[in-house]
Write an enzyme that holds these catalytic residues in place. Structure first.
Site, PDB file in Angstrom:
ATOM      1  N   LYS A 139     -47.976  11.840 -54.243  1.00  0.00           N
ATOM      2  CA  LYS A 139     -47.383  10.509 -54.302  1.00  0.00           C
ATOM      3  C   LYS A 139     -46.836  10.105 -52.926  1.00  0.00           C
ATOM      4  O   LYS A 139     -46.740  10.952 -52.018  1.00  0.00           O
ATOM      5  CB  LYS A 139     -46.293  10.508 -55.377  1.00  0.00           C
ATOM      6  CG  LYS A 139     -46.830  10.790 -56.793  1.00  0.00           C
ATOM      7  CD  LYS A 139     -45.701  10.805 -57.815  1.00  0.00           C
ATOM      8  CE  LYS A 139     -46.200  11.023 -59.223  1.00  0.00           C
ATOM      9  NZ  LYS A 139     -45.108  11.001 -60.215  1.00  0.00           N
TER      10      LYS A 139
ATOM     11  N   TYR B  92     -51.271   4.390 -65.229  1.00  0.00           N
ATOM     12  CA  TYR B  92     -50.066   4.604 -66.046  1.00  0.00           C
ATOM     13  C   TYR B  92     -50.068   3.685 -67.277  1.00  0.00           C
ATOM     14  O   TYR B  92     -49.024   3.145 -67.638  1.00  0.00           O
ATOM     15  CB  TYR B  92     -48.813   4.352 -65.203  1.00  0.00           C
ATOM     16  CG  TYR B  92     -48.475   5.473 -64.230  1.00  0.00           C
ATOM     17  CD1 TYR B  92     -48.288   6.784 -64.678  1.00  0.00           C
ATOM     18  CD2 TYR B  92     -48.288   5.223 -62.873  1.00  0.00           C
ATOM     19  CE1 TYR B  92     -47.956   7.810 -63.797  1.00  0.00           C
ATOM     20  CE2 TYR B  92     -47.944   6.250 -61.980  1.00  0.00           C
ATOM     21  CZ  TYR B  92     -47.785   7.537 -62.462  1.00  0.00           C
ATOM     22  OH  TYR B  92     -47.447   8.554 -61.598  1.00  0.00           O
TER      23      TYR B  92
ATOM     24  N   PHE C 262     -38.522   1.915 -67.009  1.00  0.00           N
ATOM     25  CA  PHE C 262     -38.576   2.368 -65.611  1.00  0.00           C
ATOM     26  C   PHE C 262     -39.887   2.006 -64.924  1.00  0.00           C
ATOM     27  O   PHE C 262     -40.074   2.308 -63.742  1.00  0.00           O
ATOM     28  CB  PHE C 262     -38.305   3.876 -65.510  1.00  0.00           C
ATOM     29  CG  PHE C 262     -39.308   4.769 -66.215  1.00  0.00           C
ATOM     30  CD1 PHE C 262     -40.549   5.042 -65.656  1.00  0.00           C
ATOM     31  CD2 PHE C 262     -38.987   5.351 -67.438  1.00  0.00           C
ATOM     32  CE1 PHE C 262     -41.464   5.866 -66.295  1.00  0.00           C
ATOM     33  CE2 PHE C 262     -39.904   6.179 -68.089  1.00  0.00           C
ATOM     34  CZ  PHE C 262     -41.141   6.436 -67.509  1.00  0.00           C
TER      35      PHE C 262
ATOM     36  N   ARG D  32     -50.459  21.736 -63.859  1.00  0.00           N
ATOM     37  CA  ARG D  32     -49.151  21.286 -64.386  1.00  0.00           C
ATOM     38  C   ARG D  32     -48.087  22.354 -64.115  1.00  0.00           C
ATOM     39  O   ARG D  32     -46.956  22.036 -63.763  1.00  0.00           O
ATOM     40  CB  ARG D  32     -49.244  21.012 -65.887  1.00  0.00           C
ATOM     41  CG  ARG D  32     -50.173  19.865 -66.251  1.00  0.00           C
ATOM     42  CD  ARG D  32     -49.606  18.505 -65.993  1.00  0.00           C
ATOM     43  NE  ARG D  32     -48.602  18.116 -66.958  1.00  0.00           N
ATOM     44  CZ  ARG D  32     -48.113  16.884 -67.073  1.00  0.00           C
ATOM     45  NH1 ARG D  32     -48.547  15.917 -66.258  1.00  0.00           N
ATOM     46  NH2 ARG D  32     -47.200  16.592 -67.949  1.00  0.00           N
TER      47      ARG D  32
ATOM     48  N   THR E 277     -41.395  17.169 -64.952  1.00  0.00           N
ATOM     49  CA  THR E 277     -41.173  15.814 -64.447  1.00  0.00           C
ATOM     50  C   THR E 277     -39.822  15.723 -63.730  1.00  0.00           C
ATOM     51  O   THR E 277     -39.713  15.132 -62.653  1.00  0.00           O
ATOM     52  CB  THR E 277     -41.207  14.793 -65.611  1.00  0.00           C
ATOM     53  OG1 THR E 277     -42.425  14.978 -66.335  1.00  0.00           O
ATOM     54  CG2 THR E 277     -41.137  13.365 -65.101  1.00  0.00           C
TER      55      THR E 277
ATOM     56  N   ARG F 298     -42.472  20.846 -57.407  1.00  0.00           N
ATOM     57  CA  ARG F 298     -41.279  20.017 -57.606  1.00  0.00           C
ATOM     58  C   ARG F 298     -40.007  20.860 -57.512  1.00  0.00           C
ATOM     59  O   ARG F 298     -38.970  20.394 -57.034  1.00  0.00           O
ATOM     60  CB  ARG F 298     -41.360  19.299 -58.948  1.00  0.00           C
ATOM     61  CG  ARG F 298     -42.421  18.187 -58.957  1.00  0.00           C
ATOM     62  CD  ARG F 298     -42.721  17.741 -60.356  1.00  0.00           C
ATOM     63  NE  ARG F 298     -43.648  16.613 -60.409  1.00  0.00           N
ATOM     64  CZ  ARG F 298     -44.222  16.189 -61.530  1.00  0.00           C
ATOM     65  NH1 ARG F 298     -43.956  16.789 -62.678  1.00  0.00           N
ATOM     66  NH2 ARG F 298     -45.053  15.167 -61.509  1.00  0.00           N
TER      67      ARG F 298
ATOM     68  N   ASN G 124     -40.997  12.377 -57.416  1.00  0.00           N
ATOM     69  CA  ASN G 124     -41.239  13.806 -57.642  1.00  0.00           C
ATOM     70  C   ASN G 124     -42.549  14.330 -57.038  1.00  0.00           C
ATOM     71  O   ASN G 124     -43.169  15.250 -57.554  1.00  0.00           O
ATOM     72  CB  ASN G 124     -41.127  14.134 -59.137  1.00  0.00           C
ATOM     73  CG  ASN G 124     -42.111  13.322 -59.974  1.00  0.00           C
ATOM     74  OD1 ASN G 124     -42.940  12.606 -59.431  1.00  0.00           O
ATOM     75  ND2 ASN G 124     -42.024  13.456 -61.288  1.00  0.00           N
TER      76      ASN G 124
ATOM     77  N   HIS H 218     -48.561  14.167 -58.892  1.00  0.00           N
ATOM     78  CA  HIS H 218     -49.016  13.913 -60.262  1.00  0.00           C
ATOM     79  C   HIS H 218     -50.103  14.928 -60.593  1.00  0.00           C
ATOM     80  O   HIS H 218     -50.917  15.259 -59.738  1.00  0.00           O
ATOM     81  CB  HIS H 218     -49.607  12.500 -60.375  1.00  0.00           C
ATOM     82  CG  HIS H 218     -50.498  12.342 -61.568  1.00  0.00           C
ATOM     83  ND1 HIS H 218     -50.005  12.098 -62.821  1.00  0.00           N
ATOM     84  CD2 HIS H 218     -51.850  12.454 -61.700  1.00  0.00           C
ATOM     85  CE1 HIS H 218     -51.024  12.043 -63.680  1.00  0.00           C
ATOM     86  NE2 HIS H 218     -52.141  12.244 -63.017  1.00  0.00           N
TER      87      HIS H 218
ATOM     88  N   GLU I  49     -59.094  10.060 -65.109  1.00  0.00           N
ATOM     89  CA  GLU I  49     -58.362   9.747 -63.868  1.00  0.00           C
ATOM     90  C   GLU I  49     -59.241   9.924 -62.638  1.00  0.00           C
ATOM     91  O   GLU I  49     -59.176   9.120 -61.698  1.00  0.00           O
ATOM     92  CB  GLU I  49     -57.105  10.621 -63.784  1.00  0.00           C
ATOM     93  CG  GLU I  49     -56.053  10.217 -64.808  1.00  0.00           C
ATOM     94  CD  GLU I  49     -54.905  11.197 -64.959  1.00  0.00           C
ATOM     95  OE1 GLU I  49     -54.024  10.950 -65.804  1.00  0.00           O
ATOM     96  OE2 GLU I  49     -54.877  12.223 -64.248  1.00  0.00           O
TER      97      GLU I  49
HETATM   98  P1  RTP Z   1     -47.080  12.411 -63.663  1.00  0.00           P
HETATM   99  O1  RTP Z   1     -47.825  11.636 -64.740  1.00  0.00           O
HETATM  100  O2  RTP Z   1     -46.770  11.597 -62.454  1.00  0.00           O
HETATM  101  O3  RTP Z   1     -47.698  13.744 -63.360  1.00  0.00           O
HETATM  102  O4  RTP Z   1     -45.672  12.762 -64.259  1.00  0.00           O
HETATM  103  P2  RTP Z   1     -45.290  13.394 -65.641  1.00  0.00           P
HETATM  104  O5  RTP Z   1     -46.463  13.532 -66.556  1.00  0.00           O
HETATM  105  O6  RTP Z   1     -44.515  14.615 -65.307  1.00  0.00           O
HETATM  106  O7  RTP Z   1     -44.310  12.279 -66.187  1.00  0.00           O
HETATM  107  P3  RTP Z   1     -44.589  10.905 -66.961  1.00  0.00           P
HETATM  108  O8  RTP Z   1     -43.708  10.902 -68.140  1.00  0.00           O
HETATM  109  O9  RTP Z   1     -46.057  10.677 -67.161  1.00  0.00           O
HETATM  110  O10 RTP Z   1     -44.008   9.866 -65.925  1.00  0.00           O
HETATM  111  C1  RTP Z   1     -44.767   9.454 -64.838  1.00  0.00           C
HETATM  112  C2  RTP Z   1     -43.896   9.337 -63.611  1.00  0.00           C
HETATM  113  O11 RTP Z   1     -42.946   8.282 -63.818  1.00  0.00           O
HETATM  114  C3  RTP Z   1     -41.767   8.619 -63.143  1.00  0.00           C
HETATM  115  N1  RTP Z   1     -40.668   8.650 -64.122  1.00  0.00           N
HETATM  116  N2  RTP Z   1     -39.515   8.081 -63.885  1.00  0.00           N
HETATM  117  N3  RTP Z   1     -36.733   8.072 -66.186  1.00  0.00           N
HETATM  118  C4  RTP Z   1     -37.379   7.811 -65.061  1.00  0.00           C
HETATM  119  O12 RTP Z   1     -36.872   7.214 -64.129  1.00  0.00           O
HETATM  120  C5  RTP Z   1     -38.744   8.289 -64.951  1.00  0.00           C
HETATM  121  N4  RTP Z   1     -39.436   8.972 -65.851  1.00  0.00           N
HETATM  122  C6  RTP Z   1     -40.654   9.183 -65.314  1.00  0.00           C
HETATM  123  C7  RTP Z   1     -41.963   9.962 -62.474  1.00  0.00           C
HETATM  124  O13 RTP Z   1     -42.426   9.738 -61.155  1.00  0.00           O
HETATM  125  C8  RTP Z   1     -43.047  10.567 -63.317  1.00  0.00           C
HETATM  126  O14 RTP Z   1     -43.725  11.586 -62.617  1.00  0.00           O
END
Ligand code: RTP
Length: 155
Positions: A16, A56, A64, A92, A98, A109, A119, A122, A133
């Site tokens: 990112k 997304y 958010f 992962r 996350t 991370r 973070n 992805h 993707e």
């Molecule tokens: P990613 O898709 O980026 O690998 O992340 P992830 O599965 O660990 O998390 P996901 O729930 O899919 O969320 C995507 C990205 O959104 C941001 N995020 N911000 N509460 C918040 O402010 C919040 N929650 C999620 C993070 O950048 C997360 O990686």
């Protein structure tokens, strides 16, 4: 983008904007190489809103999302397709949770960041999503088939 055989699992791993800006690209690539994965696609790209809304699509209604969008277009990202055994689940694990606070030291991370949304990277959460993707972020000709490459000189 189609995979030549089902045996060759691929994951879409994206560094990112914060990971790029902090100069962590080489370190992250090294972790995947050293673990034993093959790089099948790599490019630097400035993402736009339309592409990120597709990537997304499950998060567009979250409160958010505007903050996530602003962060993800704040600079270029590094798009990568990594290939090898269990690369989706292992990717992962290598990324961590996350929330960096929940990420074990030794994960990307867990070693390099502090904030839940900023973070660094992805990683695809399923083989099916990885294929989607990779097709979203790469053109067909940008992902290589290592099986057809000559590698019998590596002993
Ligand atoms: P990613 O898709 O980026 O690998 O992340 P992830 O599965 O660990 O998390 P996901 O729930 O899919 O969320 C995507 C990205 O959104 C941001 N995020 N911000 N509460 C918040 O402010 C919040 N929650 C999620 C993070 O950048 C997360 O990686």
């Amino acid at each position: 983008v189609s995979r030549p055989t089902m045996a060759m699992e691929r994951s879409y791993i994206m560094i990112k904007p914060d990971g790029v800006q902090r100069g962590l690209v080489g370190k992250i690539i090294t972790r995947f190489e050293e673990r034993g994965y093959k790089l099948a696609g790599l490019k630097l790209k400035q993402a736009d809103e339309a592409l990120l809304k597709k990537h997304y699509k499950d998060l567009v209604d979250k409160p958010f999302f505007p903050k996530l969008l602003a962060y993800m277009i704040s600079g270029p990202v590094v798009c990568m397709a990594w290939e090898g055994k269990d690369v989706v689940a292992m990717g992962r694990k290598m990324l961590g949770e996350t929330n960096p606070l929940a990420s074990a030291p030794g994960t990307i991370r867990g070693d390099f960041c502090l904030e839940v949304w900023r973070n660094i990277c992805h990683g695809s959460d399923s083989v099916e999503n990885a294929d989607k993707e990779i097709a979203l972020w790469f053109g067909e000709a940008e992902v290589v088939d290592h099986e057809s490459a000559m590698q019998d000189w590596i002993y």
